[in-house]
Design a protein around this motif. Structure first.
Motif, mmCIF file in Angstrom:
data_model
loop_
_atom_site.group_PDB
_atom_site.id
_atom_site.type_symbol
_atom_site.label_atom_id
_atom_site.label_comp_id
_atom_site.label_asym_id
_atom_site.label_seq_id
_atom_site.Cartn_x
_atom_site.Cartn_y
_atom_site.Cartn_z
ATOM 1 N N LEU A 44 0.831 -1.205 0.000
ATOM 2 C CA LEU A 44 0.000 0.000 0.000
ATOM 3 C C LEU A 44 0.866 1.255 0.000
ATOM 4 C CD1 LEU A 44 -2.845 -1.001 2.495
ATOM 5 C CD2 LEU A 44 -2.700 -1.351 0.024
ATOM 6 N N VAL A 90 -7.973 -1.084 -2.494
ATOM 7 C CA VAL A 90 -7.202 -0.401 -3.540
ATOM 8 C C VAL A 90 -8.090 -0.302 -4.768
ATOM 9 C CG1 VAL A 90 -4.961 -1.208 -2.690
ATOM 10 C CG2 VAL A 90 -6.183 -2.551 -4.423
ATOM 11 N N MET A 108 -4.384 3.899 -5.490
ATOM 12 C CA MET A 108 -4.864 4.058 -4.116
ATOM 13 C C MET A 108 -6.370 4.314 -4.085
ATOM 14 S SD MET A 108 -3.312 7.854 -3.294
ATOM 15 C CE MET A 108 -4.034 7.892 -1.652
ATOM 16 N N CYS A 112 -6.945 3.828 1.838
ATOM 17 C CA CYS A 112 -5.482 3.737 1.941
ATOM 18 C C CYS A 112 -4.919 4.804 2.873
ATOM 19 C CB CYS A 112 -4.839 3.864 0.569
ATOM 20 S SG CYS A 112 -5.046 2.415 -0.489
ATOM 21 N N THR A 116 -1.882 3.595 5.759
ATOM 22 C CA THR A 116 -0.497 3.979 5.490
ATOM 23 C C THR A 116 -0.148 5.151 6.402
ATOM 24 O OG1 THR A 116 -1.251 5.419 3.687
ATOM 25 C CG2 THR A 116 -0.481 3.217 3.082
#
Length: 310
Positions: A44, A90, A108, A112, A116
Protein backbone atom coordinates in the motif's frame (compact mmCIF):
# COMPACT_ATOMS: atom_id res chain seq x y z
CA UNK A 1 -31.49 -32.60 12.28
CA UNK A 2 -33.67 -29.51 12.28
CA UNK A 3 -35.10 -28.70 8.88
CA UNK A 4 -34.56 -24.95 8.64
CA UNK A 5 -36.78 -24.76 5.58
CA UNK A 6 -39.69 -25.67 7.84
CA UNK A 7 -38.77 -22.92 10.31
CA UNK A 8 -37.64 -20.07 8.07
CA UNK A 9 -39.69 -19.19 5.05
CA UNK A 10 -37.24 -17.24 2.90
CA UNK A 11 -37.81 -15.55 -0.38
CA UNK A 12 -35.42 -16.35 -3.22
CA UNK A 13 -33.67 -13.03 -2.62
CA UNK A 14 -33.32 -13.66 1.13
CA UNK A 15 -32.03 -17.18 0.45
CA UNK A 16 -29.36 -15.87 -1.89
CA UNK A 17 -28.36 -13.13 0.54
CA UNK A 18 -28.13 -15.55 3.48
CA UNK A 19 -26.06 -18.01 1.47
CA UNK A 20 -23.70 -15.28 0.26
CA UNK A 21 -23.30 -13.97 3.81
CA UNK A 22 -22.54 -17.45 5.15
CA UNK A 23 -19.92 -17.94 2.45
CA UNK A 24 -18.40 -14.59 3.34
CA UNK A 25 -18.21 -15.49 7.02
CA UNK A 26 -16.70 -18.89 6.28
CA UNK A 27 -13.80 -17.12 4.55
CA UNK A 28 -13.78 -14.15 6.92
CA UNK A 29 -10.20 -14.67 8.10
CA UNK A 30 -8.79 -14.44 4.58
CA UNK A 31 -9.20 -10.70 3.91
CA UNK A 32 -7.62 -9.34 7.11
CA UNK A 33 -4.72 -11.80 6.89
CA UNK A 34 -4.08 -10.91 3.25
CA UNK A 35 -4.27 -7.22 4.16
CA UNK A 36 -1.78 -7.89 6.95
CA UNK A 37 0.66 -9.35 4.42
CA UNK A 38 0.11 -6.39 2.08
CA UNK A 39 0.95 -3.98 4.92
CA UNK A 40 4.00 -5.98 5.97
CA UNK A 41 5.28 -6.04 2.38
CA UNK A 42 4.64 -2.32 2.01
CA UNK A 43 2.37 -2.77 -1.02
CA UNK A 44 0.00 0.00 0.00
CA UNK A 45 2.89 2.36 0.72
CA UNK A 46 4.27 1.71 -2.77
CA UNK A 47 0.90 2.40 -4.37
CA UNK A 48 0.28 5.57 -2.34
CA UNK A 49 3.79 6.86 -3.02
CA UNK A 50 3.17 6.55 -6.76
CA UNK A 51 0.17 8.86 -6.45
CA UNK A 52 -3.44 8.55 -7.63
CA UNK A 53 -2.55 9.48 -11.21
CA UNK A 54 0.04 6.71 -11.59
CA UNK A 55 -1.50 3.24 -11.32
CA UNK A 56 1.07 0.46 -11.08
CA UNK A 57 1.09 -3.07 -12.44
CA UNK A 58 1.93 -5.98 -10.16
CA UNK A 59 5.28 -6.28 -11.98
CA UNK A 60 6.11 -2.65 -11.22
CA UNK A 61 5.17 -3.11 -7.60
CA UNK A 62 7.06 -6.40 -7.24
CA UNK A 63 10.15 -4.76 -8.71
CA UNK A 64 10.31 -2.60 -5.58
CA UNK A 65 10.29 -5.60 -3.24
CA UNK A 66 13.47 -7.31 -1.98
CA UNK A 67 12.63 -10.49 -3.89
CA UNK A 68 15.06 -12.83 -5.63
CA UNK A 69 12.25 -14.07 -7.88
CA UNK A 70 10.43 -10.98 -9.21
CA UNK A 71 8.26 -12.96 -11.63
CA UNK A 72 6.83 -15.19 -8.91
CA UNK A 73 6.51 -12.20 -6.60
CA UNK A 74 4.54 -10.30 -9.24
CA UNK A 75 2.05 -13.16 -9.59
CA UNK A 76 1.50 -13.27 -5.83
CA UNK A 77 1.24 -9.49 -5.57
CA UNK A 78 -1.42 -9.50 -8.28
CA UNK A 79 -3.49 -12.10 -6.41
CA UNK A 80 -3.20 -10.11 -3.19
CA UNK A 81 -4.19 -6.83 -4.81
CA UNK A 82 -7.07 -8.40 -6.74
CA UNK A 83 -8.62 -9.43 -3.43
CA UNK A 84 -8.01 -6.01 -1.92
CA UNK A 85 -9.48 -4.33 -5.01
CA UNK A 86 -12.59 -6.50 -4.78
CA UNK A 87 -13.04 -5.09 -1.26
CA UNK A 88 -12.33 -1.48 -2.30
CA UNK A 89 -9.08 -1.29 -0.35
CA UNK A 90 -7.20 -0.40 -3.54
CA UNK A 91 -8.44 0.69 -6.95
CA UNK A 92 -8.02 -1.48 -10.02
CA UNK A 93 -7.81 -0.48 -13.67
CA UNK A 94 -8.14 -3.23 -16.29
CA UNK A 95 -6.38 -2.61 -19.58
CA UNK A 96 -6.27 -4.60 -22.81
CA UNK A 97 -2.76 -5.63 -23.81
CA UNK A 98 -1.26 -5.93 -27.28
CA UNK A 99 -1.98 -9.66 -27.33
CA UNK A 100 -5.60 -9.08 -26.25
CA UNK A 101 -4.76 -10.31 -22.74
CA UNK A 102 -6.09 -8.14 -19.98
CA UNK A 103 -3.68 -6.58 -17.55
CA UNK A 104 -4.41 -4.92 -14.24
CA UNK A 105 -2.96 -1.83 -12.66
CA UNK A 106 -3.59 -0.74 -9.09
CA UNK A 107 -4.03 2.68 -7.53
CA UNK A 108 -4.86 4.06 -4.12
CA UNK A 109 -8.41 4.08 -2.74
CA UNK A 110 -9.72 6.43 -0.02
CA UNK A 111 -9.21 3.83 2.72
CA UNK A 112 -5.48 3.74 1.94
CA UNK A 113 -5.18 6.99 3.89
CA UNK A 114 -5.88 5.11 7.10
CA UNK A 115 -3.71 2.09 6.27
CA UNK A 116 -0.50 3.98 5.49
CA UNK A 117 1.56 6.43 7.52
CA UNK A 118 0.43 10.04 7.20
CA UNK A 119 -0.12 13.12 9.35
CA UNK A 120 -3.71 12.12 10.11
CA UNK A 121 -2.64 8.81 11.67
CA UNK A 122 -2.75 5.22 10.52
CA UNK A 123 -4.61 2.11 11.65
CA UNK A 124 -2.18 -0.23 9.90
CA UNK A 125 -0.32 -1.07 13.11
CA UNK A 126 -3.62 -1.68 14.90
CA UNK A 127 -4.46 -4.28 12.27
CA UNK A 128 -1.03 -5.87 12.70
CA UNK A 129 -1.58 -5.92 16.46
CA UNK A 130 -4.95 -7.67 16.28
CA UNK A 131 -3.54 -10.28 13.90
CA UNK A 132 -0.26 -10.81 15.72
CA UNK A 133 0.61 -14.32 16.86
CA UNK A 134 0.23 -13.26 20.51
CA UNK A 135 -3.43 -12.45 19.90
CA UNK A 136 -4.12 -15.25 17.45
CA UNK A 137 -2.78 -17.86 19.86
CA UNK A 138 -5.66 -17.03 22.20
CA UNK A 139 -8.02 -18.66 19.71
CA UNK A 140 -6.11 -21.92 19.46
CA UNK A 141 -5.60 -24.94 21.67
CA UNK A 142 -2.67 -25.26 23.97
CA UNK A 143 0.19 -27.20 22.48
CA UNK A 144 0.53 -30.78 23.59
CA UNK A 145 3.98 -29.98 25.01
CA UNK A 146 5.16 -27.04 27.05
CA UNK A 147 8.75 -25.96 27.51
CA UNK A 148 9.70 -25.37 31.14
CA UNK A 149 12.75 -23.09 31.34
CA UNK A 150 13.32 -23.82 35.02
CA UNK A 151 14.00 -27.51 34.52
CA UNK A 152 15.07 -27.23 30.86
CA UNK A 153 12.99 -30.09 29.59
CA UNK A 154 9.65 -30.73 27.98
CA UNK A 155 6.75 -31.35 30.32
CA UNK A 156 3.15 -32.16 29.58
CA UNK A 157 0.74 -29.27 29.11
CA UNK A 158 -1.45 -30.68 31.88
CA UNK A 159 1.44 -30.49 34.37
CA UNK A 160 2.25 -26.98 33.20
CA UNK A 161 -1.23 -25.88 34.30
CA UNK A 162 -2.62 -24.78 30.93
CA UNK A 163 -5.62 -25.88 28.89
CA UNK A 164 -4.94 -28.98 26.83
CA UNK A 165 -6.82 -29.99 23.70
CA UNK A 166 -9.25 -27.09 23.77
CA UNK A 167 -9.35 -23.61 22.29
CA UNK A 168 -8.49 -21.01 24.91
CA UNK A 169 -11.59 -18.93 24.21
CA UNK A 170 -13.84 -21.98 24.06
CA UNK A 171 -12.27 -23.27 27.26
CA UNK A 172 -12.80 -19.94 28.97
CA UNK A 173 -16.49 -19.98 28.05
CA UNK A 174 -16.96 -23.51 29.35
CA UNK A 175 -14.65 -23.38 32.37
CA UNK A 176 -14.52 -19.68 33.26
CA UNK A 177 -11.58 -17.34 33.37
CA UNK A 178 -9.92 -15.30 30.65
CA UNK A 179 -8.27 -16.71 27.51
CA UNK A 180 -5.13 -14.65 28.11
CA UNK A 181 -4.73 -16.13 31.57
CA UNK A 182 -5.09 -19.62 30.14
CA UNK A 183 -2.65 -18.93 27.32
CA UNK A 184 0.04 -16.98 29.14
CA UNK A 185 -0.72 -17.34 32.84
CA UNK A 186 -0.89 -13.59 33.41
CA UNK A 187 -2.95 -10.50 32.65
CA UNK A 188 -2.58 -8.70 29.30
CA UNK A 189 -0.69 -5.80 30.86
CA UNK A 190 1.65 -8.12 32.75
CA UNK A 191 2.36 -9.95 29.51
CA UNK A 192 3.35 -6.68 27.83
CA UNK A 193 6.15 -6.41 30.36
CA UNK A 194 7.57 -9.76 29.31
CA UNK A 195 7.54 -9.33 25.53
CA UNK A 196 9.43 -6.22 24.28
CA UNK A 197 8.51 -6.86 20.63
CA UNK A 198 4.79 -7.09 21.35
CA UNK A 199 4.99 -4.21 23.82
CA UNK A 200 6.43 -1.99 21.07
CA UNK A 201 3.78 -3.13 18.59
CA UNK A 202 1.02 -2.50 21.15
CA UNK A 203 2.14 1.05 21.90
CA UNK A 204 2.63 1.87 18.21
CA UNK A 205 -0.89 0.58 17.51
CA UNK A 206 -2.33 2.67 20.35
CA UNK A 207 -0.46 5.74 19.10
CA UNK A 208 -1.76 5.34 15.54
CA UNK A 209 -5.31 4.69 16.72
CA UNK A 210 -5.18 7.70 19.04
CA UNK A 211 -4.02 10.08 16.32
CA UNK A 212 -6.84 8.94 14.00
CA UNK A 213 -9.55 9.26 16.67
CA UNK A 214 -8.28 12.57 18.09
CA UNK A 215 -8.07 14.01 14.59
CA UNK A 216 -11.68 13.04 13.89
CA UNK A 217 -12.76 14.39 17.28
CA UNK A 218 -11.05 17.78 16.97
CA UNK A 219 -12.31 18.20 13.44
CA UNK A 220 -15.91 18.37 14.63
CA UNK A 221 -15.80 19.02 18.39
CA UNK A 222 -15.10 22.46 19.85
CA UNK A 223 -15.37 21.57 23.52
CA UNK A 224 -11.68 22.15 24.17
CA UNK A 225 -11.66 25.72 22.84
CA UNK A 226 -12.04 27.45 26.24
CA UNK A 227 -10.01 24.91 28.20
CA UNK A 228 -6.88 26.36 29.82
CA UNK A 229 -5.43 23.09 31.14
CA UNK A 230 -5.75 19.75 29.39
CA UNK A 231 -4.77 16.75 31.51
CA UNK A 232 -4.22 13.43 29.75
CA UNK A 233 -4.64 10.84 32.52
CA UNK A 234 -2.21 8.05 31.74
CA UNK A 235 -2.13 8.56 28.02
CA UNK A 236 0.18 5.75 26.97
CA UNK A 237 3.00 7.22 24.88
CA UNK A 238 1.54 10.74 24.85
CA UNK A 239 0.11 10.74 21.33
CA UNK A 240 -2.99 12.72 22.33
CA UNK A 241 -1.24 15.83 23.60
CA UNK A 242 1.40 15.60 20.87
CA UNK A 243 -1.22 15.66 18.14
CA UNK A 244 -0.62 18.55 15.69
CA UNK A 245 -4.14 19.86 16.25
CA UNK A 246 -3.34 20.16 19.98
CA UNK A 247 -0.76 22.91 19.45
CA UNK A 248 -3.27 25.08 21.30
CA UNK A 249 -2.15 23.37 24.51
CA UNK A 250 1.57 23.69 23.94
CA UNK A 251 1.76 27.49 24.33
CA UNK A 252 1.00 29.75 27.35
CA UNK A 253 -1.42 30.55 28.88
CA UNK A 254 -2.71 27.10 27.91
CA UNK A 255 -1.16 23.98 29.33
CA UNK A 256 -1.09 20.33 28.35
CA UNK A 257 -0.13 17.77 30.96
CA UNK A 258 0.21 14.02 30.82
CA UNK A 259 -0.57 12.75 34.28
CA UNK A 260 1.14 9.53 35.32
CA UNK A 261 -0.05 7.28 38.15
CA UNK A 262 -0.34 7.39 41.06
CA UNK A 263 -3.19 9.90 40.85
CA UNK A 264 -5.12 9.11 44.00
CA UNK A 265 -5.71 12.77 44.90
CA UNK A 266 -6.76 13.87 41.41
CA UNK A 267 -10.39 14.41 42.39
CA UNK A 268 -9.51 17.15 44.88
CA UNK A 269 -6.64 18.80 42.98
CA UNK A 270 -7.97 19.10 39.44
CA UNK A 271 -7.83 22.81 38.47
CA UNK A 272 -10.83 24.72 37.26
CA UNK A 273 -11.53 25.12 33.54
CA UNK A 274 -9.62 21.95 32.80
CA UNK A 275 -10.38 18.81 30.87
CA UNK A 276 -9.31 15.24 31.55
CA UNK A 277 -8.99 12.60 28.89
CA UNK A 278 -7.91 8.98 28.45
CA UNK A 279 -8.31 7.17 31.79
CA UNK A 280 -6.08 4.30 30.67
CA UNK A 281 -2.31 4.04 30.61
CA UNK A 282 -1.43 0.80 28.87
CA UNK A 283 2.31 1.28 29.21
CA UNK A 284 2.82 2.29 32.82
CA UNK A 285 -0.16 1.09 34.85
CA UNK A 286 -0.98 -2.65 34.70
CA UNK A 287 -4.15 -2.54 36.77
CA UNK A 288 -6.01 0.74 37.13
CA UNK A 289 -9.05 -0.80 38.76
CA UNK A 290 -7.12 -2.15 41.74
CA UNK A 291 -4.57 0.64 42.08
CA UNK A 292 -6.63 3.72 41.39
CA UNK A 293 -10.36 3.11 41.19
CA UNK A 294 -10.59 1.12 44.44
CA UNK A 295 -13.20 -1.23 43.07
CA UNK A 296 -14.92 1.43 40.96
CA UNK A 297 -14.83 1.94 37.21
CA UNK A 298 -12.95 4.27 34.85
CA UNK A 299 -16.22 6.03 34.03
CA UNK A 300 -16.98 6.67 37.73
CA UNK A 301 -13.46 7.96 38.19
CA UNK A 302 -13.74 10.38 35.27
CA UNK A 303 -17.08 11.71 36.51
CA UNK A 304 -15.39 12.40 39.84
CA UNK A 305 -12.62 14.30 38.08
CA UNK A 306 -15.16 16.30 36.13
CA UNK A 307 -17.04 17.25 39.29
CA UNK A 308 -13.82 18.41 40.94
CA UNK A 309 -12.96 20.51 37.90
CA UNK A 310 -16.16 22.54 38.08
Amino acid sequence: MLATNDVLQLTAEEEEEACARALQLSCGAVLPMVLKVAIELGLLEIIVKAGPATPLSSEEIAAQLPSENPQAAAASVDRILRLLAANKIVGCIVEAGADDRRSRKYCMAPICKYLTENEDGSLATLLLLHHDKVFLDLWYSAQSLWYDDKVSHLVSATNAGVFYGRHYLKGSVLDGGLPVMAAYGMSPFDYLGTDPRFNKLFNEAMRGHTVVIVNQLLRTYGGFDDVKVLVDVGGGVGATLCHPRHDHFQTPPHQGHQLRPPARHLRSTTPARSALIDPFDHKHQPNWKDELFSGGSPLTFMFGCRSAAR
